[in-house]
Design a protein around this motif. Structure first.
Motif, PDB file in Angstrom:
ATOM      1  N   SER A  79      17.513  22.855 -44.969  1.00  0.00           N
ATOM      2  CA  SER A  79      17.342  23.683 -46.148  1.00  0.00           C
ATOM      3  C   SER A  79      18.131  24.983 -46.020  1.00  0.00           C
ATOM      4  N   ARG A  80      19.035  25.207 -46.958  1.00  0.00           N
ATOM      5  CA  ARG A  80      19.910  26.368 -46.880  1.00  0.00           C
ATOM      6  C   ARG A  80      19.149  27.671 -47.115  1.00  0.00           C
ATOM      7  N   THR A  81      19.440  28.652 -46.251  1.00  0.00           N
ATOM      8  CA  THR A  81      18.887  29.989 -46.398  1.00  0.00           C
ATOM      9  C   THR A  81      19.926  31.003 -45.935  1.00  0.00           C
ATOM     10  N   ASP A  82      19.829  32.213 -46.470  1.00  0.00           N
ATOM     11  CA  ASP A  82      20.684  33.301 -46.009  1.00  0.00           C
ATOM     12  C   ASP A  82      19.985  34.166 -44.977  1.00  0.00           C
ATOM     13  N   GLU A  83      18.690  33.923 -44.763  1.00  0.00           N
ATOM     14  CA  GLU A  83      17.937  34.727 -43.804  1.00  0.00           C
ATOM     15  C   GLU A  83      18.380  34.402 -42.378  1.00  0.00           C
ATOM     16  N   PRO A  84      18.485  35.422 -41.529  1.00  0.00           N
ATOM     17  CA  PRO A  84      18.887  35.172 -40.139  1.00  0.00           C
ATOM     18  C   PRO A  84      17.755  34.555 -39.335  1.00  0.00           C
ATOM     19  N   LYS A  85      18.119  33.802 -38.309  1.00  0.00           N
ATOM     20  CA  LYS A  85      17.138  33.287 -37.351  1.00  0.00           C
ATOM     21  C   LYS A  85      16.754  34.461 -36.455  1.00  0.00           C
ATOM     22  N   ASN A  86      15.471  34.697 -36.327  1.00  0.00           N
ATOM     23  CA  ASN A  86      14.989  35.813 -35.511  1.00  0.00           C
ATOM     24  C   ASN A  86      14.194  35.293 -34.332  1.00  0.00           C
ATOM     25  N   GLY A  87      14.771  35.356 -33.138  1.00  0.00           N
ATOM     26  CA  GLY A  87      14.057  34.958 -31.936  1.00  0.00           C
ATOM     27  C   GLY A  87      13.953  33.456 -31.758  1.00  0.00           C
ATOM     28  N   LYS A  88      13.166  33.098 -30.769  1.00  0.00           N
ATOM     29  CA  LYS A  88      12.943  31.703 -30.397  1.00  0.00           C
ATOM     30  C   LYS A  88      12.133  30.999 -31.484  1.00  0.00           C
ATOM     31  N   LEU A  89      12.490  29.743 -31.765  1.00  0.00           N
ATOM     32  CA  LEU A  89      11.737  28.968 -32.744  1.00  0.00           C
ATOM     33  C   LEU A  89      10.298  28.766 -32.265  1.00  0.00           C
ATOM     34  N   ARG A  90       9.366  28.781 -33.179  1.00  0.00           N
ATOM     35  CA  ARG A  90       7.966  28.529 -32.827  1.00  0.00           C
ATOM     36  C   ARG A  90       7.702  27.035 -32.703  1.00  0.00           C
ATOM     37  N   LEU A  91       8.562  26.220 -33.240  1.00  0.00           N
ATOM     38  CA  LEU A  91       8.473  24.766 -33.152  1.00  0.00           C
ATOM     39  C   LEU A  91       9.861  24.280 -32.770  1.00  0.00           C
ATOM     40  N   HIS A  92       9.947  23.363 -31.817  1.00  0.00           N
ATOM     41  CA  HIS A  92      11.264  22.836 -31.462  1.00  0.00           C
ATOM     42  C   HIS A  92      11.168  21.328 -31.251  1.00  0.00           C
ATOM     43  N   PHE A  93      12.319  20.685 -31.210  1.00  0.00           N
ATOM     44  CA  PHE A  93      12.393  19.242 -30.999  1.00  0.00           C
ATOM     45  C   PHE A  93      12.510  18.942 -29.520  1.00  0.00           C
ATOM     46  N   ASP A  94      11.820  17.923 -29.060  1.00  0.00           N
ATOM     47  CA  ASP A  94      12.010  17.354 -27.724  1.00  0.00           C
ATOM     48  C   ASP A  94      12.671  15.999 -27.919  1.00  0.00           C
ATOM     49  N   LEU A  95      13.795  15.788 -27.264  1.00  0.00           N
ATOM     50  CA  LEU A  95      14.543  14.538 -27.386  1.00  0.00           C
ATOM     51  C   LEU A  95      14.505  13.764 -26.086  1.00  0.00           C
ATOM     52  N   ASN A  96      14.536  12.449 -26.198  1.00  0.00           N
ATOM     53  CA  ASN A  96      14.696  11.550 -25.060  1.00  0.00           C
ATOM     54  C   ASN A  96      15.810  10.572 -25.409  1.00  0.00           C
ATOM     55  N   SER A  97      16.632  10.248 -24.458  1.00  0.00           N
ATOM     56  CA  SER A  97      17.704   9.279 -24.666  1.00  0.00           C
ATOM     57  C   SER A  97      17.110   7.883 -24.850  1.00  0.00           C
ATOM     58  N   THR A  98      17.842   7.055 -25.581  1.00  0.00           N
ATOM     59  CA  THR A  98      17.409   5.668 -25.759  1.00  0.00           C
ATOM     60  C   THR A  98      18.264   4.687 -24.967  1.00  0.00           C
ATOM     61  N   ASP A  99      19.442   5.107 -24.503  1.00  0.00           N
ATOM     62  CA  ASP A  99      20.343   4.122 -23.903  1.00  0.00           C
ATOM     63  C   ASP A  99      21.152   4.628 -22.710  1.00  0.00           C
ATOM     64  N   ARG A 100      20.778   5.780 -22.153  1.00  0.00           N
ATOM     65  CA  ARG A 100      21.515   6.315 -20.999  1.00  0.00           C
ATOM     66  C   ARG A 100      20.614   7.281 -20.250  1.00  0.00           C
ATOM     67  N   ASP A 101      21.051   7.661 -19.056  1.00  0.00           N
ATOM     68  CA  ASP A 101      20.230   8.590 -18.282  1.00  0.00           C
ATOM     69  C   ASP A 101      20.381  10.002 -18.846  1.00  0.00           C
ATOM     70  N   GLN A 102      19.550  10.911 -18.369  1.00  0.00           N
ATOM     71  CA  GLN A 102      19.486  12.268 -18.902  1.00  0.00           C
ATOM     72  C   GLN A 102      20.826  12.998 -18.780  1.00  0.00           C
ATOM     73  N   GLU A 103      21.494  12.882 -17.654  1.00  0.00           N
ATOM     74  CA  GLU A 103      22.758  13.608 -17.465  1.00  0.00           C
ATOM     75  C   GLU A 103      23.858  13.095 -18.381  1.00  0.00           C
TER      76      GLU A 103
END
Length: 123
Positions: free
Chosen positions: A56-80
């Protein structure tokens, strides 16, 4: 009866750029556009097991660390190997005060939104 998360909304300055980044990272496709907003999700579309992501487009700046973030896991390769793929896609490593002993990597998307790459591989 219960509810479930069907969409996550991420405010951003450039929905087009972030849609490209997150589609590459997650294997998503553009599902729709409304004004400046772009909805991306799995090829199966809205309402499946995975929530869609609305940029969603906004002109407001991001201020500080997000209070919610995504955690991702690979599906087909190792972490590195997945870390290298994410960095090549435009992510960058960020320091939010981690000790260096974590089993995950903290990254940011092209607009600085933090997310973590966890170690486990999921199907």
């Amino acid at each position: 009866m219960a509810s479930r998360i069907t969409e996550l909304v991420l405010d951003c300055h450039d929905p087009e750029k972030l849609a490209g980044f997150w589609c590459e990272v997650l294997g998503f496709v553009v599902l729709g556009r409304e004004g400046d907003d772009i909805e991306i999700g799995p090829r199966e579309g809205f309402g499946g097991l995975q929530p869609t992501l609305v940029l969603s487009r906004t002109d407001e700046p991001k201020n500080g660390k997000l209070r919610l973030h995504f955690d991702l896991n690979s599906t087909d390769r190792d972490q590195e190997a997945e870390l290298e793929r994410l960095l090549a896609a435009g992510a960058r490593l960020v320091d939010i005060g981690q000790s260096g002993e974590e089993s995950w990597h903290v990254l940011a998307d092209p607009e600085g939104n933090e997310f973590c790459l966890l170690r486990a591989r999921v199907s």
